[in-house]
Design a protein around this motif. Structure first.
Motif, PDB file in Angstrom:
ATOM      1  N   ILE A  94       4.455   3.072  27.352  1.00 62.18           N
ATOM      2  CA  ILE A  94       3.519   3.066  26.653  1.00 62.18           C
ATOM      3  C   ILE A  94       3.731   1.424  27.279  1.00 62.18           C
ATOM      4  O   ILE A  94       3.683   0.869  27.512  1.00 62.18           O
ATOM      5  CB  ILE A  94       3.851   3.389  24.943  1.00 62.18           C
ATOM      6  N   PHE A  95       2.304   1.728  27.883  1.00 62.73           N
ATOM      7  CA  PHE A  95       1.571   0.153  27.837  1.00 62.73           C
ATOM      8  C   PHE A  95       0.066   0.489  27.531  1.00 62.73           C
ATOM      9  O   PHE A  95      -1.007   1.261  27.528  1.00 62.73           O
ATOM     10  CB  PHE A  95       1.246   0.943  29.400  1.00 62.73           C
ATOM     11  N   ILE A  96       0.381  -0.792  26.962  1.00 62.56           N
ATOM     12  CA  ILE A  96      -1.229  -1.087  25.947  1.00 62.56           C
ATOM     13  C   ILE A  96      -1.488  -2.556  26.767  1.00 62.56           C
ATOM     14  O   ILE A  96      -1.077  -3.667  26.002  1.00 62.56           O
ATOM     15  CB  ILE A  96      -0.722  -1.399  24.324  1.00 62.56           C
ATOM     16  N   LEU A  97      -2.810  -2.297  26.549  1.00 58.71           N
ATOM     17  CA  LEU A  97      -2.984  -3.586  27.220  1.00 58.71           C
ATOM     18  C   LEU A  97      -4.401  -4.444  25.620  1.00 58.71           C
ATOM     19  O   LEU A  97      -5.608  -3.662  25.174  1.00 58.71           O
ATOM     20  CB  LEU A  97      -4.615  -3.684  28.014  1.00 58.71           C
ATOM     21  N   LEU A  98      -4.462  -5.712  25.493  1.00 61.38           N
ATOM     22  CA  LEU A  98      -5.565  -6.376  24.993  1.00 61.38           C
ATOM     23  C   LEU A  98      -6.818  -6.772  25.552  1.00 61.38           C
ATOM     24  O   LEU A  98      -6.586  -7.003  26.863  1.00 61.38           O
ATOM     25  CB  LEU A  98      -5.239  -7.363  24.661  1.00 61.38           C
ATOM     26  N   HIS A  99      -8.089  -6.658  25.086  1.00 57.53           N
ATOM     27  CA  HIS A  99      -9.137  -6.446  25.908  1.00 57.53           C
ATOM     28  C   HIS A  99      -9.929  -7.619  24.983  1.00 57.53           C
ATOM     29  O   HIS A  99     -10.081  -6.913  23.861  1.00 57.53           O
ATOM     30  CB  HIS A  99      -9.442  -5.861  26.638  1.00 57.53           C
ATOM     31  N   ASN A 100     -10.441  -8.782  25.406  1.00 58.19           N
ATOM     32  CA  ASN A 100     -10.923  -9.979  24.075  1.00 58.19           C
ATOM     33  C   ASN A 100     -12.590  -9.485  24.699  1.00 58.19           C
ATOM     34  O   ASN A 100     -13.105 -10.686  25.632  1.00 58.19           O
ATOM     35  CB  ASN A 100     -11.024 -11.094  24.201  1.00 58.19           C
ATOM     36  N   PRO A 101     -13.739  -8.434  23.856  1.00 56.86           N
ATOM     37  CA  PRO A 101     -14.351  -7.885  24.664  1.00 56.86           C
ATOM     38  C   PRO A 101     -16.140  -9.362  23.905  1.00 56.86           C
ATOM     39  O   PRO A 101     -15.743  -9.595  23.274  1.00 56.86           O
ATOM     40  CB  PRO A 101     -15.329  -7.224  24.311  1.00 56.86           C
ATOM     41  N   GLY A 102     -16.562 -10.095  25.069  1.00 62.55           N
ATOM     42  CA  GLY A 102     -17.373 -10.668  24.897  1.00 62.55           C
ATOM     43  C   GLY A 102     -18.636 -10.208  24.284  1.00 62.55           C
ATOM     44  O   GLY A 102     -18.665  -8.841  23.954  1.00 62.55           O
ATOM     45  N   LEU A 128      -7.609  -2.619  21.424  1.00 60.31           N
ATOM     46  CA  LEU A 128      -6.198  -2.458  22.498  1.00 60.31           C
ATOM     47  C   LEU A 128      -6.159  -1.370  22.784  1.00 60.31           C
ATOM     48  O   LEU A 128      -7.015   0.053  22.263  1.00 60.31           O
ATOM     49  CB  LEU A 128      -4.976  -2.014  20.818  1.00 60.31           C
ATOM     50  N   ILE A 129      -5.732  -1.206  24.536  1.00 60.40           N
ATOM     51  CA  ILE A 129      -6.358  -0.098  25.401  1.00 60.40           C
ATOM     52  C   ILE A 129      -4.738   0.735  25.434  1.00 60.40           C
ATOM     53  O   ILE A 129      -4.453   0.032  25.921  1.00 60.40           O
ATOM     54  CB  ILE A 129      -6.949  -0.869  26.812  1.00 60.40           C
ATOM     55  N   VAL A 130      -4.696   1.575  25.094  1.00 57.87           N
ATOM     56  CA  VAL A 130      -3.460   2.412  25.466  1.00 57.87           C
ATOM     57  C   VAL A 130      -3.911   3.564  26.871  1.00 57.87           C
ATOM     58  O   VAL A 130      -4.278   4.360  26.659  1.00 57.87           O
ATOM     59  CB  VAL A 130      -3.406   3.733  23.989  1.00 57.87           C
ATOM     60  N   ASP A 131      -3.499   2.734  27.846  1.00 54.29           N
ATOM     61  CA  ASP A 131      -3.777   3.171  29.326  1.00 54.29           C
ATOM     62  C   ASP A 131      -2.244   3.878  29.866  1.00 54.29           C
ATOM     63  O   ASP A 131      -3.124   4.978  30.355  1.00 54.29           O
ATOM     64  CB  ASP A 131      -3.544   2.168  29.943  1.00 54.29           C
ATOM     65  N   LYS A 132      -1.805   4.021  28.839  1.00 53.45           N
ATOM     66  CA  LYS A 132      -0.436   4.680  29.002  1.00 53.45           C
ATOM     67  C   LYS A 132       0.763   5.248  28.030  1.00 53.45           C
ATOM     68  O   LYS A 132       1.327   3.993  27.004  1.00 53.45           O
ATOM     69  CB  LYS A 132       0.434   4.753  30.420  1.00 53.45           C
ATOM     70  N   ASN A 133       1.050   6.237  28.159  1.00 56.22           N
ATOM     71  CA  ASN A 133       1.614   6.796  25.988  1.00 56.22           C
ATOM     72  C   ASN A 133       2.353   8.087  27.191  1.00 56.22           C
ATOM     73  O   ASN A 133       1.922   9.383  27.063  1.00 56.22           O
ATOM     74  CB  ASN A 133       1.015   6.658  25.313  1.00 56.22           C
ATOM     75  N   ARG A 134       2.946   8.031  27.283  1.00 63.14           N
ATOM     76  CA  ARG A 134       4.622   9.573  27.598  1.00 63.14           C
ATOM     77  C   ARG A 134       4.817  10.140  27.012  1.00 63.14           C
ATOM     78  O   ARG A 134       4.391  11.665  27.176  1.00 63.14           O
ATOM     79  CB  ARG A 134       5.369   9.058  28.652  1.00 63.14           C
ATOM     80  N   LYS A 137      -0.972  10.143  22.410  1.00 64.88           N
ATOM     81  CA  LYS A 137      -2.253   9.741  23.206  1.00 64.88           C
ATOM     82  C   LYS A 137      -2.429   8.819  24.070  1.00 64.88           C
ATOM     83  O   LYS A 137      -1.849   7.670  23.587  1.00 64.88           O
ATOM     84  CB  LYS A 137      -2.976  10.245  21.908  1.00 64.88           C
ATOM     85  N   ARG A 138      -3.842   8.531  24.561  1.00 62.31           N
ATOM     86  CA  ARG A 138      -3.959   7.824  25.037  1.00 62.31           C
ATOM     87  C   ARG A 138      -5.190   7.241  24.348  1.00 62.31           C
ATOM     88  O   ARG A 138      -6.430   8.238  24.188  1.00 62.31           O
ATOM     89  CB  ARG A 138      -3.979   8.125  26.541  1.00 62.31           C
ATOM     90  N   GLY A 139      -5.898   5.590  25.014  1.00 64.40           N
ATOM     91  CA  GLY A 139      -7.241   5.918  23.842  1.00 64.40           C
ATOM     92  C   GLY A 139      -7.765   4.410  22.850  1.00 64.40           C
ATOM     93  O   GLY A 139      -6.348   3.087  24.221  1.00 64.40           O
ATOM     94  N   ARG A 140      -8.652   3.499  22.602  1.00 63.28           N
ATOM     95  CA  ARG A 140      -8.646   2.654  22.454  1.00 63.28           C
ATOM     96  C   ARG A 140      -8.933   2.410  20.628  1.00 63.28           C
ATOM     97  O   ARG A 140      -9.299   3.270  20.382  1.00 63.28           O
ATOM     98  CB  ARG A 140     -10.024   2.346  23.252  1.00 63.28           C
ATOM     99  N   LEU A 141      -9.218   1.167  20.397  1.00 62.63           N
ATOM    100  CA  LEU A 141      -8.297   0.679  18.467  1.00 62.63           C
ATOM    101  C   LEU A 141      -9.129   0.250  19.044  1.00 62.63           C
ATOM    102  O   LEU A 141      -8.194  -1.187  19.251  1.00 62.63           O
ATOM    103  CB  LEU A 141      -7.244   0.702  18.508  1.00 62.63           C
TER     104      LEU A 141
END
Length: 159
Positions: A94-102, A128-134, A137-141
């Motif tokens: 699982i690869f989750i990225l954190l993004h702090n949008p302006g 929280l961007i789930v960019d990979k999930n073996r 689901k993938r997606g955004r929260l």
């Protein structure tokens, strides 16, 4: 880790952060090869002990420094921006990225209002961007990040 596990005291391993680790043959390998070796070793460790291994890694700055029409724009990062090795994204389950949008990234009035309300409360919006999930689901929260208490909170939308 093995000793703690055998004594029943290990449910998870957290690495903060991967690029601070050194491989056993550091002198003879490039940094990319070292990170690949470490990543593979952590994957094997997780499989052998049957516990999650949470690994924090640094991203390069291409998502922050991207230019569109001569202007710097910020965009959501992707897992391919993990620093120093493609092995990190390859080895991860699982690869989750954190993004702090302006605020300028907010598309609707409701989103801008929500961003402003969080800002007034001393919190920030975080994706929280789930960019990979073996195995799922993938997606955004989108969540609220309360930095004073180091916690993520759900956001209730008024839509």
């Amino acid at each position: 880790a093995y000793q703690l596990y055998e004594n029943g005291g290990l449910d998870m391993i957290a690495i903060d952060y991967l690029q601070l680790m050194e491989a056993s043959y550091a002198k003879r390998q490039s940094r990319q090869e070292q990170i690949s070796e470490i990543s593979r070793g952590l994957r094997r460790l997780a499989a052998e002990l049957k516990i999650p291994v949470l690994v924090l890694t640094q991203l390069n700055r291409s998502s922050v420094n991207e230019r569109v029409d001569g202007k710097k724009v910020k965009r959501e990062p992707t897992m391919s921006e993990a620093r120093e090795s493609g092995a990190i994204e390859q080895d991860a389950n699982i690869f989750i990225l954190l993004h702090n949008p302006g605020r300028d990234e907010m598309q609707t009035d409701n989103d801008r209002e929500m961003w402003d309300n969080l800002d007034k409360q001393g919190m920030t919006m975080m994706r929280l961007i789930v960019d990979k999930n073996r195995q799922g689901k993938r997606g955004r929260l989108t969540v609220a990040f309360d930095g004073d208490h180091m916690r993520f909170l759900p956001i209730v939308r008024k839509d």
